[in-house]
Design a protein around this motif. Sequence first.
Motif, PDB file in Angstrom:
ATOM      1  N   TYR A 103     -30.002 -35.768  36.249  1.00 19.78           N
ATOM      2  CA  TYR A 103     -28.667 -35.839  36.321  1.00 19.78           C
ATOM      3  C   TYR A 103     -28.183 -37.106  35.739  1.00 19.78           C
ATOM      4  O   TYR A 103     -28.766 -38.318  35.579  1.00 19.78           O
ATOM      5  CB  TYR A 103     -28.134 -35.951  37.734  1.00 19.78           C
ATOM      6  N   GLY A 104     -26.852 -37.063  35.290  1.00 23.72           N
ATOM      7  CA  GLY A 104     -25.986 -38.376  35.051  1.00 23.72           C
ATOM      8  C   GLY A 104     -25.661 -38.822  36.394  1.00 23.72           C
ATOM      9  O   GLY A 104     -25.627 -38.376  37.248  1.00 23.72           O
ATOM     10  N   TYR A 105     -25.395 -40.348  36.359  1.00 18.97           N
ATOM     11  CA  TYR A 105     -24.960 -41.059  37.463  1.00 18.97           C
ATOM     12  C   TYR A 105     -23.631 -41.686  37.400  1.00 18.97           C
ATOM     13  O   TYR A 105     -23.231 -42.034  36.278  1.00 18.97           O
ATOM     14  CB  TYR A 105     -26.181 -42.107  37.986  1.00 18.97           C
ATOM     15  N   ILE A 106     -22.985 -42.055  38.428  1.00 22.33           N
ATOM     16  CA  ILE A 106     -21.668 -42.851  38.523  1.00 22.33           C
ATOM     17  C   ILE A 106     -21.898 -43.928  39.293  1.00 22.33           C
ATOM     18  O   ILE A 106     -22.572 -44.010  40.334  1.00 22.33           O
ATOM     19  CB  ILE A 106     -20.828 -41.830  39.079  1.00 22.33           C
ATOM     20  N   GLN A 107     -21.525 -45.184  38.872  1.00 18.87           N
ATOM     21  CA  GLN A 107     -21.659 -46.417  39.479  1.00 18.87           C
ATOM     22  C   GLN A 107     -20.293 -46.734  40.063  1.00 18.87           C
ATOM     23  O   GLN A 107     -19.199 -46.567  39.566  1.00 18.87           O
ATOM     24  CB  GLN A 107     -22.052 -47.408  38.472  1.00 18.87           C
ATOM     25  N   ILE A 108     -20.333 -46.820  41.319  1.00 17.93           N
ATOM     26  CA  ILE A 108     -19.056 -47.091  42.327  1.00 17.93           C
ATOM     27  C   ILE A 108     -18.523 -48.348  42.196  1.00 17.93           C
ATOM     28  O   ILE A 108     -19.227 -49.338  42.064  1.00 17.93           O
ATOM     29  CB  ILE A 108     -19.329 -46.440  43.734  1.00 17.93           C
ATOM     30  N   GLY A 109     -17.150 -48.428  42.235  1.00 11.94           N
ATOM     31  CA  GLY A 109     -16.543 -49.803  42.496  1.00 11.94           C
ATOM     32  C   GLY A 109     -15.907 -49.774  43.887  1.00 11.94           C
ATOM     33  O   GLY A 109     -16.280 -49.345  44.515  1.00 11.94           O
TER      34      GLY A 109
ATOM     35  N   GLU B 175     -15.274 -41.123  30.776  1.00 11.72           N
ATOM     36  CA  GLU B 175     -15.662 -42.603  30.248  1.00 11.72           C
ATOM     37  C   GLU B 175     -14.846 -43.406  29.858  1.00 11.72           C
ATOM     38  O   GLU B 175     -15.284 -44.413  29.668  1.00 11.72           O
ATOM     39  CB  GLU B 175     -17.270 -42.246  29.557  1.00 11.72           C
ATOM     40  N   LYS B 176     -13.570 -42.974  29.597  1.00 10.90           N
ATOM     41  CA  LYS B 176     -12.611 -43.886  28.816  1.00 10.90           C
ATOM     42  C   LYS B 176     -11.611 -44.172  29.723  1.00 10.90           C
ATOM     43  O   LYS B 176     -10.798 -45.302  29.349  1.00 10.90           O
ATOM     44  CB  LYS B 176     -12.349 -43.173  27.598  1.00 10.90           C
ATOM     45  N   ALA B 177     -11.223 -43.306  30.434  1.00 11.21           N
ATOM     46  CA  ALA B 177      -9.762 -43.376  31.156  1.00 11.21           C
ATOM     47  C   ALA B 177     -10.018 -44.622  32.149  1.00 11.21           C
ATOM     48  O   ALA B 177     -11.128 -44.897  32.562  1.00 11.21           O
ATOM     49  CB  ALA B 177      -9.316 -42.444  31.706  1.00 11.21           C
ATOM     50  N   ALA B 178      -8.645 -45.218  32.435  1.00 14.45           N
ATOM     51  CA  ALA B 178      -8.678 -46.408  33.364  1.00 14.45           C
ATOM     52  C   ALA B 178      -8.453 -45.905  35.150  1.00 14.45           C
ATOM     53  O   ALA B 178      -8.736 -46.651  36.007  1.00 14.45           O
ATOM     54  CB  ALA B 178      -7.723 -47.394  32.896  1.00 14.45           C
ATOM     55  N   ASN B 179      -7.960 -44.545  34.950  1.00 12.80           N
ATOM     56  CA  ASN B 179      -7.582 -44.287  36.311  1.00 12.80           C
ATOM     57  C   ASN B 179      -8.676 -43.209  36.904  1.00 12.80           C
ATOM     58  O   ASN B 179      -8.321 -42.140  37.428  1.00 12.80           O
ATOM     59  CB  ASN B 179      -6.148 -43.522  36.057  1.00 12.80           C
ATOM     60  N   VAL B 180      -9.969 -43.325  36.542  1.00 12.78           N
ATOM     61  CA  VAL B 180     -10.874 -42.661  37.064  1.00 12.78           C
ATOM     62  C   VAL B 180     -11.548 -42.916  38.446  1.00 12.78           C
ATOM     63  O   VAL B 180     -11.861 -44.100  38.638  1.00 12.78           O
ATOM     64  CB  VAL B 180     -11.955 -42.275  35.940  1.00 12.78           C
ATOM     65  N   PHE B 181     -11.365 -42.163  39.383  1.00 13.36           N
ATOM     66  CA  PHE B 181     -11.807 -42.397  40.709  1.00 13.36           C
ATOM     67  C   PHE B 181     -13.010 -41.341  41.188  1.00 13.36           C
ATOM     68  O   PHE B 181     -13.240 -40.333  40.698  1.00 13.36           O
ATOM     69  CB  PHE B 181     -10.838 -42.365  41.650  1.00 13.36           C
ATOM     70  N   VAL B 182     -13.781 -41.871  42.234  1.00 13.96           N
ATOM     71  CA  VAL B 182     -14.877 -40.907  42.558  1.00 13.96           C
ATOM     72  C   VAL B 182     -14.555 -40.553  44.209  1.00 13.96           C
ATOM     73  O   VAL B 182     -14.406 -41.581  44.776  1.00 13.96           O
ATOM     74  CB  VAL B 182     -16.452 -41.325  42.124  1.00 13.96           C
ATOM     75  N   GLU B 183     -15.073 -39.530  44.480  1.00 12.07           N
ATOM     76  CA  GLU B 183     -14.956 -39.197  46.056  1.00 12.07           C
ATOM     77  C   GLU B 183     -16.446 -38.771  46.275  1.00 12.07           C
ATOM     78  O   GLU B 183     -17.131 -38.180  45.691  1.00 12.07           O
ATOM     79  CB  GLU B 183     -14.142 -37.969  46.400  1.00 12.07           C
ATOM     80  N   CYS B 184     -16.895 -39.865  47.193  1.00 16.39           N
ATOM     81  CA  CYS B 184     -18.284 -39.701  47.318  1.00 16.39           C
ATOM     82  C   CYS B 184     -18.670 -38.775  48.458  1.00 16.39           C
ATOM     83  O   CYS B 184     -18.231 -38.749  49.795  1.00 16.39           O
ATOM     84  CB  CYS B 184     -18.954 -41.176  47.833  1.00 16.39           C
ATOM     85  N   VAL B 185     -19.444 -37.735  48.329  1.00 18.72           N
ATOM     86  CA  VAL B 185     -19.422 -36.440  48.792  1.00 18.72           C
ATOM     87  C   VAL B 185     -20.868 -35.980  49.406  1.00 18.72           C
ATOM     88  O   VAL B 185     -21.917 -36.679  48.670  1.00 18.72           O
ATOM     89  CB  VAL B 185     -18.766 -35.250  48.532  1.00 18.72           C
TER      90      VAL B 185
ATOM     91  N   GLY C 298     -27.847 -47.971  46.317  1.00 22.00           N
ATOM     92  CA  GLY C 298     -26.862 -47.459  47.218  1.00 22.00           C
ATOM     93  C   GLY C 298     -25.459 -47.366  46.141  1.00 22.00           C
ATOM     94  O   GLY C 298     -24.451 -46.988  46.687  1.00 22.00           O
ATOM     95  N   GLU C 299     -25.375 -47.930  44.962  1.00 22.56           N
ATOM     96  CA  GLU C 299     -24.050 -48.188  44.222  1.00 22.56           C
ATOM     97  C   GLU C 299     -23.929 -46.904  43.199  1.00 22.56           C
ATOM     98  O   GLU C 299     -23.103 -46.831  42.427  1.00 22.56           O
ATOM     99  CB  GLU C 299     -24.520 -49.394  43.026  1.00 22.56           C
ATOM    100  N   PHE C 300     -25.099 -46.091  43.188  1.00 19.64           N
ATOM    101  CA  PHE C 300     -24.860 -44.828  42.206  1.00 19.64           C
ATOM    102  C   PHE C 300     -25.045 -43.739  42.897  1.00 19.64           C
ATOM    103  O   PHE C 300     -25.734 -43.258  43.749  1.00 19.64           O
ATOM    104  CB  PHE C 300     -25.909 -44.974  41.109  1.00 19.64           C
TER     105      PHE C 300
ATOM    106  N   LYS D 140     -13.194 -46.456  43.018  1.00 15.32           N
ATOM    107  CA  LYS D 140     -12.858 -46.707  41.736  1.00 15.32           C
ATOM    108  C   LYS D 140     -14.259 -46.260  41.263  1.00 15.32           C
ATOM    109  O   LYS D 140     -15.256 -46.761  41.611  1.00 15.32           O
ATOM    110  CB  LYS D 140     -12.735 -48.111  41.424  1.00 15.32           C
ATOM    111  N   VAL D 141     -14.537 -45.766  39.868  1.00 18.37           N
ATOM    112  CA  VAL D 141     -15.286 -45.499  39.071  1.00 18.37           C
ATOM    113  C   VAL D 141     -15.776 -46.799  38.157  1.00 18.37           C
ATOM    114  O   VAL D 141     -14.875 -47.456  37.527  1.00 18.37           O
ATOM    115  CB  VAL D 141     -15.456 -44.443  38.242  1.00 18.37           C
ATOM    116  N   LYS D 142     -17.057 -47.427  38.319  1.00 13.75           N
ATOM    117  CA  LYS D 142     -17.389 -48.619  37.745  1.00 13.75           C
ATOM    118  C   LYS D 142     -17.751 -48.100  36.117  1.00 13.75           C
ATOM    119  O   LYS D 142     -17.316 -48.303  35.027  1.00 13.75           O
ATOM    120  CB  LYS D 142     -18.272 -49.400  38.235  1.00 13.75           C
ATOM    121  N   THR D 143     -19.079 -47.343  36.099  1.00 11.60           N
ATOM    122  CA  THR D 143     -19.562 -46.631  34.805  1.00 11.60           C
ATOM    123  C   THR D 143     -20.103 -45.399  35.165  1.00 11.60           C
ATOM    124  O   THR D 143     -20.109 -44.999  36.222  1.00 11.60           O
ATOM    125  CB  THR D 143     -20.672 -47.502  34.268  1.00 11.60           C
TER     126      THR D 143
END
Lengths: 361, 361
Positions: free
Chosen positions: B158-164, B258-268, B193-195, B173-176
């Motif tokens: 899988y790909g991972y999302i690093q949280i901010g 991967e480019k937009a500034a207004n990307v968020f993640v809902e951790c589920v 715990g950040e991914f 907020k999504v960091k990367t």
Amino acid sequence: MEANSHRYCVIMCGGVGSRFWPYSRADKPKQFIDFLGTGRSLLQMCFDRIKPIVPKENVIVVTNALYEPIVREQLPELDKEHILLEPCRRNTAPCIAWAAHHIFARDPEASMIVTPSDHLITNEAEFAATVQRGFEFVEANDALLTLGIHPTRPETGYGYIQIGKEIEPGILKVKTFTEKPDLELAKVFVESGEFFWNSGIFLWTAESIIKALHNYAPDLECEFKRGEQAFGTPVEMEFINEHFPACPSISIDFAIMEKAANVFVECVNFGWSDLGTWSVLYDNSPKNKDANVTRNCNLLAYDSTGNIFALLDKKLVVASGLKDYIVADSGDVLMICPKSEEQRIKQIVNDVQAKFDDKFI
Amino acid sequence: MEANSHRYCVIMCGGVGSRFWPYSRADKPKQFIDFLGTGRSLLQMCFDRIKPIVPKENVIVVTNALYEPIVREQLPELDKEHILLEPCRRNTAPCIAWAAHHIFARDPEASMIVTPSDHLITNEAEFAATVQRGFEFVEANDALLTLGIHPTRPETGYGYIQIGKEIEPGILKVKTFTEKPDLELAKVFVESGEFFWNSGIFLWTAESIIKALHNYAPDLECEFKRGEQAFGTPVEMEFINEHFPACPSISIDFAIMEKAANVFVECVNFGWSDLGTWSVLYDNSPKNKDANVTRNCNLLAYDSTGNIFALLDKKLVVASGLKDYIVADSGDVLMICPKSEEQRIKQIVNDVQAKFDDKFI
């Protein structure tokens, strides 16, 4: 009248071939399958092999009543009256006794070759010469002749015949029949030069085999004796349907060949196999460059060797990391089993029957 | 008007599922198969999961034109106009761009969830609550929201999302975004715990995603921009058939997330799997007592464990001496491959295509 017009062939074709389950199924056993990928079933190959040797109208196929449609489909040249339909399975002796009486009623001077339908013979010219020689011998002597195959390896899956004195060139007295030996004994047999594989192919006159049945298997013979007036008449089948089920289930080897005094063997060498197990089939089949054997399929093999793939309809098989397996697919059943474990198939068939009745048998 | 009448769902359903070849075939890929033996295909399960969340008439399925008949067969409740037929495959960004414009033309106030059709979600109530929460967030903010899954193991597939920073409870907020890591890195990710796993499920308003396309993927957006007058009219398909093929083939992650500034993640945490590989399918499936997994077959296993058998029509499979294999049968193709070698399937599919064209693809 042709020289060979008293010569008959009995093709025994009622087996269930359960050692090749699921490729061989109760409704289409081994002998009806294009087992070697030649485009002809083993039965058809057997018929083709016999045709140059005895007149077509003297070929008799004995099979289970279940298989009448498939025999007629596969051998359209055969007249319907030349298919004898056993109402139940009773091993080879009752099958041969019926065929002998049937033929004797038609032609008291008949001689006959009796052959399984599911064997492989690679040298058909040699086979024809052998059978010609055998007919001549049994027509001149009151003899029961079996074909003994020069053994090429210490096979433990076959019965062996120990030879005695040579009577005529290539035809010898039989000393003993033996059951399947273990490997040590099989090696001794082969090295001795005195033992030949028992092919289960026989020649005799109808009169000689009926006499032998009378002498050595009177229980069996008396079932047929009472039908003497029925054979060759419209009531033959009625008689058989009534009396055949009462016959003991016994092999011709056990009933006659191991007991009779006038048993001879013709020692032959025509490239024979009973195709009795997957491993034997594997050994007798051309291999591709990965040492895999394929039947009715396209194979892509990756790191896979020594397997036998028997499928239907030119199915594509992709095998990766598979060594020395049997992969058999009959449409609604797939079996994957190491070649070394094929003795387990009998148990598997029992388990399948216990769990699903006859659905997958 | 119902409270959720501006809420839409876009089910992406055009994949070819080649990692599950031959069980998944070009003419009936993974999402159309009853992959879990539930009696419903993955697409149908996806539709069932969405139905309580958005009005049925707001569900849009985007698929390849090839699959129109199968989508209509599997989702008879769906009106024909709700199936968007891509004339060719262009990855997720063009698919989402079209769906966004299509929906925006119909309802400028629309918010939407975009979901793959071939994932597994085990806790549907939790899924519904998560999506409800996500809709509220994107309706109140100009935000691109992705669902991030609490990782339960160091998965390298899988790909991972690093949280901010956390913005609201459970929404960060999504960091990367990161590509698939190796095992060492995956372990570090999980322990930190950040991914979170990137589920590929997104929520946004039609307006927000169109704006993001305009900002970050102008080449792509301009193809659709010129069709503004066509969307929602009888000429929409004509426009798409002309212009869709000109779109770059690019994923929404790469084009926008991967480019937009207004990307968020809902951790589920609703029990998710992308069912992306045989091994993942095996891990997510109930095992029988021999630790084998079966799909649409009856299994008799002898000395066989850790396998996955995916067949059709309740075929009987007898396996002996088989450990940790994939056995997949699609009727005219049988594949037998160790689970550990499943990365070879891509090569196998190429080889099959080279040898047999599209016959078995």
